[in-house]
Design an enzyme around this catalytic site. Structure first.
Site, PDB file in Angstrom:
ATOM      1  CG  ASN A 291      18.491 -27.472  13.166  1.00  0.00           C
ATOM      2  OD1 ASN A 291      18.515 -26.855  14.231  1.00  0.00           O
ATOM      3  ND2 ASN A 291      17.610 -28.425  12.912  1.00  0.00           N
TER       4      ASN A 291
ATOM      5  CG  HIS B  46      20.169 -28.305   2.409  1.00  0.00           C
ATOM      6  ND1 HIS B  46      19.010 -27.822   2.975  1.00  0.00           N
ATOM      7  CD2 HIS B  46      20.382 -29.520   2.980  1.00  0.00           C
ATOM      8  CE1 HIS B  46      18.548 -28.704   3.836  1.00  0.00           C
ATOM      9  NE2 HIS B  46      19.352 -29.754   3.863  1.00  0.00           N
TER      10      HIS B  46
ATOM     11  CB  ALA C 205      21.766 -31.518   6.569  1.00  0.00           C
TER      12      ALA C 205
HETATM   13  N1  LIG Z   1      22.462 -29.276  12.063  1.00  0.00           N
HETATM   14  C1  LIG Z   1      21.845 -29.885  11.057  1.00  0.00           C
HETATM   15  O1  LIG Z   1      22.216 -29.756   9.881  1.00  0.00           O
HETATM   16  C2  LIG Z   1      20.680 -30.757  11.352  1.00  0.00           C
HETATM   17  C3  LIG Z   1      20.138 -30.768  12.602  1.00  0.00           C
HETATM   18  N2  LIG Z   1      19.086 -31.584  12.904  1.00  0.00           N
HETATM   19  C4  LIG Z   1      18.550 -31.487  14.267  1.00  0.00           C
HETATM   20  O2  LIG Z   1      19.218 -32.427  15.100  1.00  0.00           O
HETATM   21  C5  LIG Z   1      18.360 -32.756  16.206  1.00  0.00           C
HETATM   22  C6  LIG Z   1      18.240 -34.274  16.330  1.00  0.00           C
HETATM   23  O3  LIG Z   1      17.655 -34.763  15.146  1.00  0.00           O
HETATM   24  P1  LIG Z   1      17.209 -36.305  15.012  1.00  0.00           P
HETATM   25  O4  LIG Z   1      18.200 -37.200  15.617  1.00  0.00           O
HETATM   26  O5  LIG Z   1      16.840 -36.500  13.595  1.00  0.00           O
HETATM   27  O6  LIG Z   1      15.896 -36.315  15.913  1.00  0.00           O
HETATM   28  P2  LIG Z   1      15.159 -37.621  16.509  1.00  0.00           P
HETATM   29  O7  LIG Z   1      13.776 -37.186  16.796  1.00  0.00           O
HETATM   30  O8  LIG Z   1      15.406 -38.782  15.653  1.00  0.00           O
HETATM   31  O9  LIG Z   1      15.933 -37.870  17.889  1.00  0.00           O
HETATM   32  C7  LIG Z   1      15.761 -37.086  19.024  1.00  0.00           C
HETATM   33  C8  LIG Z   1      16.246 -37.861  20.229  1.00  0.00           C
HETATM   34  O10 LIG Z   1      16.062 -37.063  21.414  1.00  0.00           O
HETATM   35  C9  LIG Z   1      15.649 -37.916  22.445  1.00  0.00           C
HETATM   36  N3  LIG Z   1      14.931 -37.215  23.506  1.00  0.00           N
HETATM   37  C10 LIG Z   1      13.711 -36.659  23.469  1.00  0.00           C
HETATM   38  N4  LIG Z   1      13.403 -36.175  24.702  1.00  0.00           N
HETATM   39  C11 LIG Z   1      14.453 -36.453  25.514  1.00  0.00           C
HETATM   40  C12 LIG Z   1      14.733 -36.235  26.885  1.00  0.00           C
HETATM   41  N5  LIG Z   1      13.858 -35.626  27.680  1.00  0.00           N
HETATM   42  N6  LIG Z   1      15.912 -36.662  27.381  1.00  0.00           N
HETATM   43  C13 LIG Z   1      16.817 -37.270  26.594  1.00  0.00           C
HETATM   44  N7  LIG Z   1      16.610 -37.514  25.280  1.00  0.00           N
HETATM   45  C14 LIG Z   1      15.442 -37.105  24.753  1.00  0.00           C
HETATM   46  C15 LIG Z   1      14.720 -38.924  21.764  1.00  0.00           C
HETATM   47  O11 LIG Z   1      14.608 -40.081  22.568  1.00  0.00           O
HETATM   48  C16 LIG Z   1      15.487 -39.176  20.481  1.00  0.00           C
HETATM   49  O12 LIG Z   1      16.432 -40.207  20.727  1.00  0.00           O
HETATM   50  C17 LIG Z   1      17.016 -32.068  15.914  1.00  0.00           C
HETATM   51  O13 LIG Z   1      16.937 -30.837  16.580  1.00  0.00           O
HETATM   52  C18 LIG Z   1      17.079 -31.817  14.415  1.00  0.00           C
HETATM   53  O14 LIG Z   1      16.248 -30.734  14.014  1.00  0.00           O
HETATM   54  C19 LIG Z   1      18.588 -32.455  11.987  1.00  0.00           C
HETATM   55  C20 LIG Z   1      19.098 -32.476  10.720  1.00  0.00           C
HETATM   56  C21 LIG Z   1      20.138 -31.594  10.275  1.00  0.00           C
HETATM   57  O1  LIG Z   2      18.574 -32.630   7.426  1.00  0.00           O
HETATM   58  C1  LIG Z   2      18.425 -31.696   6.651  1.00  0.00           C
HETATM   59  O2  LIG Z   2      18.519 -31.809   5.408  1.00  0.00           O
HETATM   60  C2  LIG Z   2      18.214 -30.315   7.152  1.00  0.00           C
HETATM   61  C3  LIG Z   2      17.472 -30.237   8.385  1.00  0.00           C
HETATM   62  O3  LIG Z   2      16.625 -31.035   8.718  1.00  0.00           O
HETATM   63  C4  LIG Z   2      17.784 -29.112   9.241  1.00  0.00           C
HETATM   64  O4  LIG Z   2      18.623 -28.302   8.879  1.00  0.00           O
HETATM   65  O5  LIG Z   2      17.175 -29.022  10.304  1.00  0.00           O
END
Ligand SMILES: NC(=O)C1=CN([C@@H]2O[C@H](COP(=O)(O)OP(=O)(O)OC[C@H]3O[C@@H](n4cnc5c(N)ncnc54)[C@H](O)[C@@H]3O)[C@@H](O)[C@H]2O)C=CC1
Ligand SMILES: O=C([O-])CC(=O)C(=O)O
Length: 270
Positions: A191, A221, A126
């Site tokens: 993250n 951000h 992000a």
């Molecule tokens: N690197 C970055 O800039 C960002 C990272 N993130 C992170 O990315 C990750 C994913 O975010 P989102 O997709 O928004 O979350 P979300 O909550 O929408 O999706 C999570 C997924 O994991 C699955 N899940 C949960 N338990 C499970 C299991 N035991 N086995 C298999 N699948 C399982 C759920 O079914 C769901 O499909 C999070 O850790 C979030 O904090 C989010 C935004 C920005």
């Molecule tokens: O999606 C975003 O803007 C940032 C976020 O949640 C993360 O870094 O975990």
């Protein structure tokens, strides 16, 4: 078109806001990559979500996924990071990480990947500006600060209760510290702080502020850094994902862009 022998099989762990975009883009086609498997908490639901895919990936439990593809894209809640990362890295395979905050306490896995010839990718997610930050790190960084500003709805219910965010009438700084402390306090919100810190000045020296701001509709951000070769300021204003407002909608697309580079002939940006 790559020869069959040069193609990489890909599995997506987690089919939420981020993972679904990644799986859909792979299904539409990324040069050199084949979507072969997906995993989500509820396998039946995942089957329904993947039913429109033309590639017909196998729908597996999380523990069945490692070994089914050379590249595994982690898009899970952060507490499940190790459960997928460890077996993938142990096989010398390629891990692409969304929950980058969890990487800060998994340096052992990076060391293991190095020993076994695996690779670990942390896409920009992000945030933006990591190309300039990497260049500045080569030249010599002097200061790196990330200020993250999100609406109350972007925090987890637990944190919203703790901070009483729904009753805020003015912006409030809810955190100031380094990237390690930020990820501990807000594992699902910063993250980006982990990614910025790994790209540049390191988790201890990267300064982070988190603001809860009832006046902003978007996830913002602001990255500032100073180095021996100048100063950079990058501001991002991301639309929250309609499926999960805690995550910016741009995140999945950043991972897709990273996947394209795995087999691209022409690579732009550092
Ligand atoms: N690197 C970055 O800039 C960002 C990272 N993130 C992170 O990315 C990750 C994913 O975010 P989102 O997709 O928004 O979350 P979300 O909550 O929408 O999706 C999570 C997924 O994991 C699955 N899940 C949960 N338990 C499970 C299991 N035991 N086995 C298999 N699948 C399982 C759920 O079914 C769901 O499909 C999070 O850790 C979030 O904090 C989010 C935004 C920005
Ligand atoms: O999606 C975003 O803007 C940032 C976020 O949640 C993360 O870094 O975990």
């Amino acid at each position: 078109m790559k020869d069959q022998a040069d193609r990489l099989s890909v599995g997506v762990a987690g089919l939420g806001a981020v993972g679904m975009k990644v799986a859909a883009a792979l299904d539409e086609g990324i040069d050199g990559l084949d979507l072969v498997a997906v995993s989500a908490r509820d396998v039946e639901r995942a089957r329904k979500r993947a039913s429109g895919f033309s590639t017909s990936p196998a729908v597996l439990t999380l523990d069945e996924l490692p070994g089914r593809a050379k590249v595994i894209v982690e898009c899970l809640p952060p507490e499940l990071f190790r459960r997928i990362a460890e077996p993938v890295v142990n096989r010398g395979d390629v891990l692409v990480v969304a929950s980058v905050g969890a990487l800060l306490s998994a340096n052992d896995l990076v060391v293991l990947a190095h020993r076994l010839g695996g690779r670990v990718f942390a896409p920009s997610g992000a945030v933006a500006g990591l190309d300039g930050l990497a260049a500045a790190a080569e030249a010599g960084l002097e200061d790196v600060t990330l200020v993250t500003r999100k609406p109350p709805s972007a925090f987890t219910p637990e944190i919203m209760r703790q901070l009483d965010t729904m009753n805020l009438t003015a912006p409030r700084r809810v955190f100031a510290g380094n990237a390690v402390e930020a990820v501990k306090a807000f594992p699902q919100n910063v993250n980006v702080a982990a990614t910025v810190s790994l790209a540049g000045f390191g988790p201890e020296r990267t300064r982070v502020e988190v603001w809860c701001d009832p006046d902003v509709p978007n996830n913002r951000h602001e990255l500032n850094f100073r180095s021996a070769v100048g100063e950079v300021r990058v501001e991002v204003s991301n639309l929250p994902d309609p499926e999960n407002p805690r995550s910016s909608a741009a995140t999945g697309y950043s991972i897709v862009a990273c996947l394209r580079k795995l087999s691209a002939t022409l690579c732009i940006g550092s």
